[in-house]
Design a protein around this motif. Structure first.
Motif: not given
Length: 272
Positions: A71, A103-104, A106-107, A132-135, A156
């Motif tokens: 992570r 690009q990897h 996400t947070d 690839r943003l998630e949060r 997000r």
């Protein structure tokens, strides 16, 4: 905490099982009249120990990337081209130099809503910087920033209203004062505690020795001052470290008591 690699725009540290990479977004020059005394007035006299470039204070602009091999968390994102200043917006170069593929990511955790912290969510060409943003974690009092160019990311956003775990090594801690939603992120490993404290300090050559000196853009100067003193005292404990957005790049240091204030010991020489 041990320095393992560094370059022109980054420095990576081993922090127990974590890797912490300081990312240099650049710098901004500000007049010393931004400094405020306890009455909220412009500071009457600037100590000779505070360096000036021309007639200005030079503030580093830093972000921080933390990873455990599985992570990761990016804390702040720099200014991109939203500040219209060619001395900033270098975070993408810093990520490349450090070998971090954006690009990897996400947070993302944002300490507060000012342009030099949140604008890097949008790249120079207007696209989302992190595909690839998630949060996006941010203090609830600062979420109104997600309009205009940041509007596509609003869905997000994770508003922080109280102390909250992001994962098993990162915790969001509300510290209002500089802005209503100003948030510190505590990173914990077997090596200790690292506090990514955003804009708790703007001028390290002055505000450690004199922590009651504030900044014009502190929305609530008394609250910001109290938060700064509290954090500084916490940081004097053994195995505690600070990662500061406006400490001299790379911006990771120890804090020790000194006279009536505090002293700062950088873990790596500042990047020139």
């Amino acid at each position: 905490m041990r320095l393992i690699t560094r370059g022109r725009h980054h420095a990576t540290f081993e922090f127990g099982s974590l890797r912490v990479t300081a990312l240099r977004d650049g710098y901004i020059d500000m007049p010393p009249t931004r400094l405020r005394d306890e009455d909220g007035c412009a500071l009457a006299e600037l100590p000779a120990t505070v360096p000036l470039v021309g007639d200005n204070l030079r503030l580093s602009v830093n972000a921080f990337f933390v990873a455990d091999g599985t992570r990761s968390l990016l804390i702040d994102t720099g200014a991109s081209n939203n500040w219209h200043d060619p001395t900033m917006g270098l975070i993408y170069d810093a990520l490349d130099e450090a070998g971090i593929d954006r690009q990897h990511i996400t947070d993302v955790a944002i300490t507060h809503n000012h342009d030099d912290h949140v604008s890097g969510l949008i790249a120079l060409d207007g696209s989302e910087a992190f595909g690839r943003l998630e949060r996006v974690w941010i203090g609830a009092g600062d979420t109104s920033v997600f309009t205009g160019r940041l509007e596509p990311i609003r869905d997000r956003v994770v508003p922080v209203t109280e102390k909250a775990a992001i994962n098993d090594w990162a915790t969001a801690i509300p510290t209002p004062g500089h802005t209503p939603g100003h948030t510190v992120y505590e990173i914990t490993s077997s090596a200790g505690h690292l506090f990514a404290w955003g804009d708790t300090v703007h001028v390290p050559s002055l505000q450690f020795e004199r922590p009651k000196v504030s900044w014009e853009f502190d929305g609530d100067q008394a609250q910001a001052r109290a938060a700064r003193v509290d954090l500084l005292e916490q940081l004097t404990q053994p195995h505690h470290f600070v990662a500061g957005a406006h400490l001299d790049s790379p911006g990771i240091a120890r804090v020790t008591p000194s006279r009536e204030g505090y002293a700062l010991e950088y873990l790596a020489p500042p990047i020139g």
